[in-house]
Design an enzyme around this catalytic site. Structure first.
Site, PDB file in Angstrom:
ATOM      1  N   HIS A 145      -5.060 -33.658  18.358  1.00  0.00           N
ATOM      2  CA  HIS A 145      -3.964 -34.521  18.799  1.00  0.00           C
ATOM      3  C   HIS A 145      -2.802 -33.703  19.343  1.00  0.00           C
ATOM      4  CE1 HIS A 145      -5.880 -38.070  17.022  1.00  0.00           C
ATOM      5  NE2 HIS A 145      -6.413 -37.159  16.222  1.00  0.00           N
ATOM      6  N   GLY A 158      -4.786  -2.093   5.404  1.00  0.00           N
ATOM      7  CA  GLY A 158      -4.025  -3.258   4.929  1.00  0.00           C
ATOM      8  C   GLY A 158      -4.716  -4.573   5.233  1.00  0.00           C
ATOM      9  N   ARG A 159      -5.133  -4.748   6.476  1.00  0.00           N
ATOM     10  CA  ARG A 159      -5.720  -6.052   6.864  1.00  0.00           C
ATOM     11  C   ARG A 159      -7.149  -6.214   6.367  1.00  0.00           C
ATOM     12  NH1 ARG A 159      -4.455  -2.740  10.834  1.00  0.00           N
ATOM     13  NH2 ARG A 159      -5.992  -1.933  12.287  1.00  0.00           N
ATOM     14  N   GLU A 197      10.564  -4.817   4.326  1.00  0.00           N
ATOM     15  CA  GLU A 197      10.595  -6.221   3.909  1.00  0.00           C
ATOM     16  C   GLU A 197      10.243  -6.355   2.431  1.00  0.00           C
ATOM     17  OE1 GLU A 197       9.127  -5.020   6.557  1.00  0.00           O
ATOM     18  OE2 GLU A 197       9.252  -6.380   8.278  1.00  0.00           O
ATOM     19  N   LYS A 236       9.884  -1.097  14.148  1.00  0.00           N
ATOM     20  CA  LYS A 236      10.429  -0.730  12.841  1.00  0.00           C
ATOM     21  C   LYS A 236      11.493   0.357  12.995  1.00  0.00           C
ATOM     22  CE  LYS A 236       6.295  -1.098   9.937  1.00  0.00           C
ATOM     23  NZ  LYS A 236       5.432  -0.311   9.065  1.00  0.00           N
ATOM     24  N   GLU A 281      -4.474  -6.909  15.412  1.00  0.00           N
ATOM     25  CA  GLU A 281      -3.967  -5.607  14.999  1.00  0.00           C
ATOM     26  C   GLU A 281      -5.087  -4.564  15.105  1.00  0.00           C
ATOM     27  OE1 GLU A 281      -0.365  -4.892  12.071  1.00  0.00           O
ATOM     28  OE2 GLU A 281      -2.213  -4.993  10.948  1.00  0.00           O
ATOM     29  N   LYS A 293       0.840  -1.200   0.000  1.00  0.00           N
ATOM     30  CA  LYS A 293       0.000   0.000   0.000  1.00  0.00           C
ATOM     31  C   LYS A 293       0.880   1.257   0.000  1.00  0.00           C
ATOM     32  CE  LYS A 293      -3.508   2.198   2.869  1.00  0.00           C
ATOM     33  NZ  LYS A 293      -4.331   2.086   4.074  1.00  0.00           N
TER      34      LYS A 293
END
Ligand code: G6Q
Length: 545
Positions: free
Chosen positions: A388, A271-272, A215, A508, A357, A209
């Protein structure tokens, strides 16, 4: 925006507290015995989903009070404010309009007098023609060969959604194309994602965005190098092998991607909340544009439901309120998401970001510290695998972990008895969690007397069951929207901003300060706390081993 009082000062909150005192020790066995119609009255069918919330530690009165809490907290007005394009993301001064991304072509949703729906459809149409060209082999790489591999580069909201949705809808994907996702700055992610791929047949979708994320840009630069080296050093190859998804045209151009090959979105898409925007291009390429539109239709159906259904039969509102009951009154710390469908194996990770978030906040909308619990820890794995592993704690541990069980009536891979066996486990688990197994029942089975306490199950462990007919693009869209609006409901009642994420900033900033310290050859004077400085020295001394 109208000022909203602290939830804990609302009359319904206080009544819920008193009610909780009376109900907290009542067992689900009692609640079911006292009300034979409980399962019917606490089941809601809407938009192709069944929500059975009867295995929760609540009564009709609990729900009445929770619904009053929603009204008193102004949830209705908050929903309208979102759909009307008000700047409800107050700290970033933005509207929150992911609902516009799935609105039909003829809808009107305005931001400052501009109808944004035509913008959305213009991008969707461009995405459709691009993805059609990729799928048909019409889009050729630099050497003239068709693209066979699509590598998506992004992180957080620009990765989790597309990756989860791709995995979830794998059944519908074009199997002649290979899709891979790179997010981590750890070079391993890139190296493994591109292993065995031929650069001449590989296209990178760089999704960011902001187009500033460390990254993503680091991975994108590595990808450009990998491509150019792989194609004999010709820089002009980038044009046919890179597309960008971003809101930042200038930085896309600066990176060297032709903005003809850029798909945009807008600052009112968080973003999410962006898997249904251009960020979903890799998904659209995998499943085709018609199915992608069906995916959006699923979201839209739940949007309409959330906006217009009465709260007592409103699925996201009910899920949100049930969550508040455990979070704020039972003081449960976490929520487990347990999909009984292997295709949904990334869904808990996706919801982790969506929920944590959004609602992992400790100040309210006006910046005051909250005096009530906000978002829970969200975690989970698909069933039956989790049975399990960690279900032991769910059944017999000391912690209360409310859980959502998500399942489908029909399998996309109907192999022999598999699906019935899967669903037998699905139903058995919620039954066992709710009703347990008493000491007397264990004793009646016989066996070693000393084992009885260990083989006894207290039960009274709450669950929601969400049952859908079949996993389709439409049903997955509706499932995602269900949780988006659940998170919205809770954020509105907690009076927090679910749409910012300042909490990711500090790390960051500190990483940017430390990065040059790691690469510099001089023994730079480190001015961190003792622990951090020592660890950095240790790393620097050993990194070249
Ligand atoms: C999501 C967050 C965050 C964001 C990533 C990637 O809501 O804002 O996860 O999506 O940090 O950001 P860019 O898309 O700007 O690279």
């Amino acid at each position: 925006m109208t000022s909203v009082p602290s939830p804990i000062e609302l009359p319904a909150w206080r009544e819920l507290q008193a009610h909780f005192g009376r109900l907290k020790n009542t067992h689900l066995r009692t609640l079911f015995a006292e009300d034979p119609r409980r399962a019917e009255t606490m089941t809601v069918d809407a938009e192709g989903m069944r929500l059975d919330y009867s295995k929760n530690r609540m009564t009709a009165e609990t729900m009445t009070l929770l619904l009053r809490l929603a009204e008193e907290a102004g949830l209705r007005e908050r929903i309208e404010a979102m759909f009307s394009g008000d700047r409800i993301n107050v700290t970033e001064d933005r509207p929150v309009l992911h609902v516009a991304l799935r609105a039909p072509r003829d809808a009107v949703i305005e931001v400052e007098g501009d109808n944004v729906v035509p913008w959305v459809h213009e991008v969707l149409d461009r995405m459709a023609s691009f993805s059609d060209r990729l799928r048909s082999g019409d889009w050729r790489g630099h050497t003239g060969r068709p693209i066979r591999n699509v590598v998506s580069i992004g992180i957080g909201g620009s990765d989790l959604g597309p990756q989860m949705a791709y995995e979830t809808l794998l059944h519908y994907s074009e199997r002649s194309l290979t899709f891979r996702f790179v997010s981590n700055i750890d070079g391993t992610d890139f190296a493994e994602a591109t292993r065995g791929l031929d650069p001449a047949e590989t296209l990178f979708i760089v999704s960011s965005k902001s187009f500033t994320t460390l990254e993503t840009l680091t991975n994108a630069r590595t990808a450009r190098r990998w491509l150019i080296e792989g194609l004999g050093g010709d820089e002009s190859a980038v044009a046919k092998h890179f597309v960008a998804i971003s809101t930042n045209e200038k930085l896309v151009a600066d990176f060297g991607i032709d903005t003809i090959n850029m798909f945009g979105f807008w600052d009112w898409v968080g973003g999410r909340y962006s898997v249904d925007s251009a960020i979903g291009l890799s998904l659209m390429t995998a499943i085709g544009s018609d199915r992608f539109r069906a995916f959006l239709d699923g979201f839209h159906a739940i949007d309409e439901h959330f906006r217009s259904a009465p709260f007592e039969s409103n699925l996201p509102v009910l899920l949100g309120l049930i969550g508040i009951w455990y979070d704020n009154f039972f003081e449960a710390e976490s929520v487990a998401i347990l999909p009984y469908d292997q295709y949904l194996h990334r869904f808990p990770a996706y919801l982790q970001q969506l929920d944590m978030e959004s609602n992992g906040k400790s100040v309210d909308l006006s910046g005051r510290p909250v005096e009530w619990q906000t978002g829970p820890t969200v975690w989970g794995e698909p069933g039956t695998n989790g049975q399990h592993a960690f279900y032991q704690l769910l059944h017999q541990g000391t912690k209360l972990v409310p859980a959502d069980f998500i399942g489908f009536c029909r399998s996309l891979n109907p192999l022999g008895e598999h699906h019935d066996l899967l669903m037998a486990n699905f139903f058995a688990q919620t039954e066992a969690l709710a009703f347990g197994r008493t000491e007397d029942e264990v004793r009646a089975e016989g066996g070693d007397e000393r084992q009885i306490p260990h083989r006894t199950f207290e039960g009274n462990r709450p669950t929601n069951t969400i049952l859908l007919d079949e996993l389709t693009p439409y049903s997955v869209g509706s499932l995602i929207a269900l949780y988006e609006h659940k998170v919205f409901t809770q954020g509105a009642i907690w009076n927090i901003n679910s749409f910012d994420q300042w909490g990711v900033e500090l790390g960051k900033v500190l990483a940017q300060r430390i990065a040059p310290e790691l690469t510099s050859v001089e023994a730079s004077s480190l001015e961190h706390d003792g622990s951090t400085s020592n660890l950095i020295r240790h790393y620097k001394a050993r990194r070249k081993a």
